[in-house]
Every structure is written in C-alpha cells, then in structure tokens.
Design an enzyme around this catalytic site. Structure first.
Site, PDB file in Angstrom:
ATOM      1  N   CYS A 121      -4.801  -2.694   2.355  1.00  0.00           N
ATOM      2  CA  CYS A 121      -4.336  -3.908   1.681  1.00  0.00           C
ATOM      3  C   CYS A 121      -4.732  -5.149   2.464  1.00  0.00           C
ATOM      4  O   CYS A 121      -4.916  -6.222   1.883  1.00  0.00           O
ATOM      5  CB  CYS A 121      -2.828  -3.861   1.474  1.00  0.00           C
ATOM      6  SG  CYS A 121      -1.859  -3.759   3.002  1.00  0.00           S
ATOM      7  N   HIS A 141       2.928  -5.132   3.812  1.00  0.00           N
ATOM      8  CA  HIS A 141       1.927  -5.124   2.746  1.00  0.00           C
ATOM      9  C   HIS A 141       1.408  -6.543   2.555  1.00  0.00           C
ATOM     10  O   HIS A 141       2.170  -7.519   2.615  1.00  0.00           O
ATOM     11  CB  HIS A 141       2.537  -4.599   1.446  1.00  0.00           C
ATOM     12  CG  HIS A 141       1.572  -4.516   0.314  1.00  0.00           C
ATOM     13  ND1 HIS A 141       0.477  -3.672   0.317  1.00  0.00           N
ATOM     14  CD2 HIS A 141       1.520  -5.183  -0.870  1.00  0.00           C
ATOM     15  CE1 HIS A 141      -0.192  -3.806  -0.807  1.00  0.00           C
ATOM     16  NE2 HIS A 141       0.420  -4.720  -1.542  1.00  0.00           N
TER      17      HIS A 141
END
Length: 519
Positions: A94, A455
């Site tokens: 990510c 994230h």
C-alpha cells in the site's frame, strides 16, 4: 421410446447447444412417448424432471456468465468515467500504491518522464524493460487513463523488479514507508540520467557550435576536442530544488559565503500546538526556515580584527563566536513534495506517531520562504522560468516578511477564507493572486495506524479530460484497488503525511492564459 434419453443427448451435444431447446421427436411419436412415460412409473418421471432441471440450470449459468462478461461493459465504462484504475496490493505494498497515485496526479512529472525517456532510453546500453523511467512512465500514464487500458486494477510488480535491478531490496511482504520510496525513485532516476553518454551527440549542432564551457574541453588520445554535454540541471526532475544556508556572526555581523544544498522533498517537523489554536502548514514552513544559533564557530573577520589590535610578535588564536543560521528556498521546484514528520520518540526511547491534524489549503504561496538577492526585483515572473535568485550564487537578503494582518497564510484560516475549489480554476484570494511562487494541491497521502503497522491511502485529483486543459476539480479517494469519488472538504480534514503541490501561474485568470502557462 423413440429418442435417446436426455442424459445421453446432453453428453453428445456440444456445450453451446445447452443454451437452445433440445431436438423434438417426430409428431407421430408423441403418443408412444406419452404411453411410454406412463409405463415408466413415478421413479422414471422423477429422473426425467431432474435431467430437465440440470439442463435449465446449465443454460441459466451460461446466460449469467455471458451477461457478466459482455453485458455490463457499457455500464462499467459509464461508472468509471472520471475515475482511475486502482493498484493490486501484492502483500504490503500500500505504501507503493499510494505514492504512485500521488505521482500520477502531477502532470509536470509525467511530461518530464515522457521527454526524458524519449531522449535517453536509446542512448543507454540496458534493455528497455530495465529502464526505471520507462516502466514508471507507462504505469503513471495508465493511472491517468492515458494508456487506453480498460483494466480497473493494475499490477505494479514490474516496478519492484526494476528497482531490484537497481539494487534496491524492497520486499512486497514487508511494510515500508512511502516517503522513503519517493527518495528511492528520485535517486534512481538521477542514477539513470547520469549513466547517459558524457559527450555531445554529433547531430546536436547547437551544442557543438556553441559549447557552454569551451574552456573545459576534454581531449582524447588523438587530441581531438570532445565538447562536454550541456549542464545536467536542464534534465533535473521536477521535484528537484535547492536550499540556501546563510550564517551571520552575531559579534561583527560578518556573513559567511552562501551554501547551496539540493532537495527532492521538504521534510517539515510539526511544532507543538498552542492550546486552542490549530497547527497549520504555514507554521511548519516558518519553523523550517526559522533562525538557529550555532555556537563555537570560527569567525575569520573577528580573528582579523583581533589580530590588528595586538603586536606582531604575538600569535593570534582563531576567534570563536556565535553565528545565526537560517535556511531559505533558493530554487523552488515545479512539483513540490512536502513530508510532515509524524515520528516522535518517547522519554523511554520508543517510537510514537503524532496524529495532530495539520491544516493545509488548496493553494500554497511560497514567496515568504524564497531566498532573494539584494536589490532583486520582486516582480512577477512566469512559472516556467527561474528567478535571478535561482541563477546567481551571490549573497543576499531574506525573502519578503510575513504580513501579520493577512487573514490567510497557507492553511492558517477558517473555511470562510478558502477559495471555493469548484467555482474557479484559479485562486481569487489577494495573497494568492499577488504571489510569484504559487502552488496548487494535487494529491495527499495519508497513513492510518501507528508506527508499527498501518495502511496508506491517497486523495488525488481526477485526471482532466483529453479535450480539457484545465485542472480537474473532482477528487478521488484511493485505497489500493478501491477507488471512489469524494469531496474537497474530506481532503482538507485528512491527516496528511505527504502533500503534492504543483506550481501554477497566479496572475492569469483566463483559460487561454492558463493553457499557455502550463505548456
């Protein structure tokens, strides 16, 4: 019975025939069939009903598959209008996906990559698939719907392979930092640029006829002059900038020679918040260029003054005084990447993440942080030309002072002072329109989580349509392969980790003028 059982027919008939009705028996056979079916009994009739049910189920499944594969394409195209492809998460990638979406939102960087690859990929000995610039260009163009692909999710694993070829050990299964990857990309692009030939091409007539540095000609064994290539500053990527470092003695006011350092991103520390007052991007920039005292620095001027006051027979020691050091921005890049340092350390030495919200705005005026030469005019200059402060290397003064009466200073404002992003392609705030170094927000990278796990997601502008040159006002929220539309207020309320700005020309208000400025 006068025809084969359904089960035998279904085995001998092609699969495509399952979508049509089975072959019917002759008309005269209906009575025999009916009589035969009566003689079969309840178990036989149940078996035939199951066979017909199986055929109907297969036909329904095939029809549904055909609809999924070919039916809703027009609907998906309609839904994707204004969106961009997502990126497949290869494990813990990510950080890479969010950075690539941020870079794809900077048109100047994509144009530079296209120009760079067209000039230099044929001059190197490596194969094309090993070029970082080529791989990155194709990927960023695909993320801007410029490659003609209809894929909604792209795979960025070729980029990891190219980086490994550049001897970067980046694992797709370990969580990394998006800011660190940004510097990996920029430094690798610089390495790729430096591997180009170090002599001028024979067909480059301008450089051969008018060499930039004829006094530094290189002679080969045959004593034939080989002219050097033009300055590498012309091929620097759009994120490349320069910092100036100025030191002044507090005792004699002697100023040391100006020093220049390069940067690809501005890494700003977050100051401590004052109770009741939000932290703004302007405060982070002010803290970055604020003066600091450096003790025990040898001052040559103070040493000379002291030497003139003592007899010649005595030895003179170097005089150490306190200097005042200040940083300024000597050259502002076309694309500005701002990194907000959210890493801090506890008293026990443990890493902590700072989650304070830093206010930022759509437009960023950088005039007050720009280094200016003494006597240099502050008149407006085109965004694609360097100022005199960027071309000279002499000493000078600081940039313009901050006006405390201004209602807006790069995020230090209420929402009533924010120019509506959907009504005008160019800013209307007086500070913005009078700025010579104005930047527009293009993307925001946000990290959710703590220092050990989390994230990355990205807010970015939707690419402008092919027949439209103005910057799009539609914002997107992207998390790996998930893409959705969002509003600008959600962008402003996010906890930014990386901010991507692109320089614009502020004193133009017509679309024709803006198109000319963006060329």
């Amino acid at each position: 019975m006068s025809w084969a059982p359904v089960s035998t027919w279904s085995r001998r008939t092609p699969l495509a025939a399952c979508c049509s009705a089975p072959e019917l028996p002759p008309a005269g056979a209906w009575k025999a069939c009916a009589a035969g079916s009566l003689r079969i009994g309840p178990q036989g009739r149940c078996k035939m009903m199951k066979n017909w049910g199986m055929i109907g189920g297969i036909a329904a499944a095939l029809a549904a598959g055909i609809y999924v594969l070919w039916g809703p394409i027009s609907d998906r195209k309609k839904y994707r209008k204004g969106l961009v492809p997502g990126l497949l998460n290869l494990g813990n990638t990510c950080f890479m996906n969010s950075l690539l979406q941020g870079l794809a939102s900077c048109p100047s960087f994509i144009r530079w990559l296209a120009d760079f690859t067209s000039k230099y990929r044929q001059e190197n000995n490596t194969t094309e698939h090993q070029h970082l610039s080529v791989t990155l260009l194709h990927l960023l163009k695909a993320l801007c719907n410029q490659e003609g692909t209809e894929d909604e999710v792209l795979d960025a694993s070729p980029l990891l392979e190219v980086l490994r070829a550049h001897r970067w050990q980046i694992s797709s299964f370990e969580e990394q930092d998006a800011h660190e990857l940004f510097h990996v990309l920029t430094s690798s692009l610089e390495d790729e640029r430096d591997r180009r030939p170090h002599v001028t091409h024979l067909f480059d007539l301008d450089s051969l006829e008018f060499p930039l540095e004829p006094q530094r000609q290189i002679h080969c064994r045959t004593q034939v002059p080989i002219y050097p290539i033009p300055s590498q500053w012309k091929s620097q990527h759009p994120f490349h900038g320069r910092l100036t470092s100025n030191m002044v003695c507090k005792h004699c006011q002697h100023q040391s020679p100006m020093r220049y350092d390069t940067f690809d991103s501005l890494s700003l520390s977050i100051p401590v918040a004052t109770w009741g007052h939000p932290i703004t991007l302007d405060q982070c920039l002010q803290h970055f260029i604020s003066t600091e005292s450096v003790k025990d620095v040898v001052c040559e001027n103070c040493t000379k003054i002291h030497a003139a006051q003592i007899p010649n027979s005595q030895s003179v020691e170097n005089r150490k005084t306190t200097f005042v050091k200040q940083l300024k921005l000597g050259k502002l890049p076309q694309c500005l990447c701002i990194h907000l340092q959210r890493l801090s350390w506890s008293n026990q030495g443990s890493p902590l993440k700072r989650n304070e919200h830093v206010q930022f705005s759509e437009f960023l005026a950088m005039d007050r942080f720009k280094y200016r030469i003494s006597g240099c005019s502050t008149s407006k200059q085109p965004a694609n030309h360097l100022s005199a402060a960027e071309q000279e290397t002499t000493d000078g003064k600081e940039g313009g002072a901050q006006n405390p009466t201004m209602p807006f200073l790069n995020g230090a404002c209420s929402t009533s002072y924010i120019s509506p992003p959907f009504t005008s392609p160019l800013p209307t705030n007086p500070e913005w329109t009078s700025s010579s170094y104005l930047f527009r927000l293009m993307a925001v990278v946000v990290h959710h989580g703590d220092m050990h796990s989390g994230h990355f997601v990205t807010y970015r502008r939707s690419p402008a349509a092919k027949n439209q040159k103005l910057t799009s006002q539609q914002w997107l929220w992207i998390s790996d392969d998930t893409v959705r539309r969002t509003n600008f207020q959600e962008v402003l309320s996010s906890s930014a980790y990386l901010l991507f700005y692109e320089r614009i020309q502020s004193n133009l208000h017509h679309p024709e003028d803006q198109r000319a400025a963006e060329k």
